[in-house]
Design an enzyme around this catalytic site. Structure first.
Site, PDB file in Angstrom:
ATOM      1  N   GLY A  16       0.897  -1.315   0.328  1.00  0.00           N
ATOM      2  CA  GLY A  16       0.424   0.224  -0.309  1.00  0.00           C
ATOM      3  C   GLY A  16       0.680   1.482   0.434  1.00  0.00           C
ATOM      4  CG  ASN A  63       1.758   3.088  -5.794  1.00  0.00           C
ATOM      5  OD1 ASN A  63       2.217   4.399  -6.155  1.00  0.00           O
ATOM      6  ND2 ASN A  63       2.704   2.244  -5.919  1.00  0.00           N
ATOM      7  NE  ARG A  68     -11.855 -13.698 -13.697  1.00  0.00           N
ATOM      8  CZ  ARG A  68     -11.463 -12.619 -14.721  1.00  0.00           C
ATOM      9  NH1 ARG A  68     -10.789 -11.745 -14.692  1.00  0.00           N
ATOM     10  NH2 ARG A  68     -12.076 -13.441 -16.236  1.00  0.00           N
ATOM     11  CB  VAL A  78      -6.846  -9.880 -14.053  1.00  0.00           C
ATOM     12  CG1 VAL A  78      -8.022  -9.557 -15.587  1.00  0.00           C
ATOM     13  CG2 VAL A  78      -5.641  -9.969 -14.479  1.00  0.00           C
ATOM     14  CG  HIS A 115       1.832  -2.067 -15.183  1.00  0.00           C
ATOM     15  ND1 HIS A 115       1.938  -3.210 -15.268  1.00  0.00           N
ATOM     16  CD2 HIS A 115       2.820  -1.987 -15.993  1.00  0.00           C
ATOM     17  CE1 HIS A 115       2.532  -3.870 -15.851  1.00  0.00           C
ATOM     18  NE2 HIS A 115       3.302  -3.311 -16.275  1.00  0.00           N
ATOM     19  CD  GLU A 158     -13.957  -7.182 -21.123  1.00  0.00           C
ATOM     20  OE1 GLU A 158     -14.028  -8.609 -21.700  1.00  0.00           O
ATOM     21  OE2 GLU A 158     -14.466  -6.473 -22.040  1.00  0.00           O
ATOM     22  CB  VAL A 199      -3.865  -7.905 -17.993  1.00  0.00           C
ATOM     23  CG1 VAL A 199      -2.890  -7.120 -16.444  1.00  0.00           C
ATOM     24  CG2 VAL A 199      -4.997  -8.238 -17.733  1.00  0.00           C
ATOM     25  CB  ALA A 252       8.848   7.865 -10.820  1.00  0.00           C
TER      26      ALA A 252
HETATM   27  C1  GRF Z   1       3.414  -0.520  -7.254  1.00  0.00           C
HETATM   28  O1  GRF Z   1       4.371  -1.279  -8.069  1.00  0.00           O
HETATM   29  C2  GRF Z   1       2.378  -0.862  -8.562  1.00  0.00           C
HETATM   30  O2  GRF Z   1       2.702  -0.305  -9.490  1.00  0.00           O
HETATM   31  C3  GRF Z   1       1.773  -2.427  -8.381  1.00  0.00           C
HETATM   32  O3  GRF Z   1       2.359  -2.854  -8.005  1.00  0.00           O
HETATM   33  C4  GRF Z   1       3.399  -2.725  -6.440  1.00  0.00           C
HETATM   34  C5  GRF Z   1       2.079  -2.380  -5.582  1.00  0.00           C
HETATM   35  O4  GRF Z   1       3.226  -1.824  -4.076  1.00  0.00           O
HETATM   36  N1  GRF Z   1       0.462  -2.277  -9.781  1.00  0.00           N
HETATM   37  P1  GRF Z   1       2.353  -0.587  -3.069  1.00  0.00           P
HETATM   38  O5  GRF Z   1       1.523  -2.024  -2.902  1.00  0.00           O
HETATM   39  O6  GRF Z   1       1.789   0.529  -4.259  1.00  0.00           O
HETATM   40  O7  GRF Z   1       3.709  -0.346  -2.117  1.00  0.00           O
END
Ligand code: GRF
Length: 227
Positions: free
Chosen positions: A14, A16, A67, A94, A111, A144, A146, A175
């Site tokens: 987490g 991000n 899902r 997904v 991503h 849709e 990925v 970044a």
């Molecule tokens: C990040 O590198 C994000 O780009 C990818 O999964 C990772 C998650 O990291 N989708 P965090 O859980 O946000 O630390």
């Protein structure tokens, strides 16, 4: 100010989500995180949300018949929280076309590569193996397919000669933490217009003219001595 309500989906660390939460502290941030949903119990991302006073929900995907049932439960929670946007932040599932349609152009993902290069997993190892000189991250609207969808923003970092997957991942992650809040803010503030599979984004500042690796943008071929 009426802030756009954002639900976050996560599966792990987490960091991000933390960056999104930190940016939302600013009084003029156009979004607020109103809910964090994890498909895994006990992950750090849930603790981060709780520490910021954000309600959390755990929906273990294996508890559902499939899902679609899992996603219906997520949508029900998001709707109950009044979410207008959904931000995937390290969400390792997904999603189906039905979920994408429900949240069309309002479902965002980050991503760790410069898409369309290196969709999927192990992006840093693959970037090193391919010998690319610039790597980075992408924030995009989810479709849709990925790791495809209109790109809201990208941040590039150099790949350095001594890099291993850890050092490169750390540089990209830094970044990511700058790019994600920026892109989510632009989307929330209405600066994104989607046309077909491209997003047109009004940039708040002047983009850098050039990023070159090896060397810097102020060096040129004439600086390289013959050997
Ligand atoms: C990040 O590198 C994000 O780009 C990818 O999964 C990772 C998650 O990291 N989708 P965090 O859980 O946000 O630390």
């Amino acid at each position: 100010m009426n802030r756009v309500r954002v639900g976050a989906l996560l599966s792990g660390r987490g960091s991000n989500l933390q960056a999104l939460l930190d940016a939302a502290q600013a009084p003029d941030c156009p979004y607020q995180i109103v809910l964090a949903i994890s498909n895994k119990p006990g992950v750090q991302g849930l603790e981060r949300a709780a520490a910021a006073g954000v309600p959390t929900a755990v929906l273990p995907h294996r508890d559902f018949t499939g899902r679609e049932a899992f996603e219906q439960a997520m949508t029900a929670k998001l709707e109950a929280a009044g979410a207008e946007l959904v931000a995937q932040a390290g969400f390792m599932r997904v999603v189906t076309g039905r979920f994408v349609t429900r949240w069309r152009d309002r479902l965002v993902n980050i991503h760790p590569s410069l898409l369309p290069a290196f969709p999927g997993l192990d992006t840093h190892a693959r970037a090193l193996e391919a010998g690319v000189k610039l790597h980075g991250c992408t924030v995009h609207l989810v479709r849709e397919t990925v790791d495809r969808g209109p790109i809201l923003g990208q941040a590039a970092v150099p790949v350095l000669p001594d890099d291993d997957t850890e050092t490169l991942a750390a540089r990209v992650l830094e970044a990511e933490h700058r790019l994600y809040p920026l892109c989510l803010s632009l989307l929330a503030a209405g600066h994104v217009r989607v046309e077909g599979e491209a997003a047109h984004v009004e940039s708040p500042g002047k983009p850098l003219p050039l990023l070159i690796n090896p060397a810097g943008s102020d060096t040129s071929a004439s600086d390289v001595a013959a050997s």
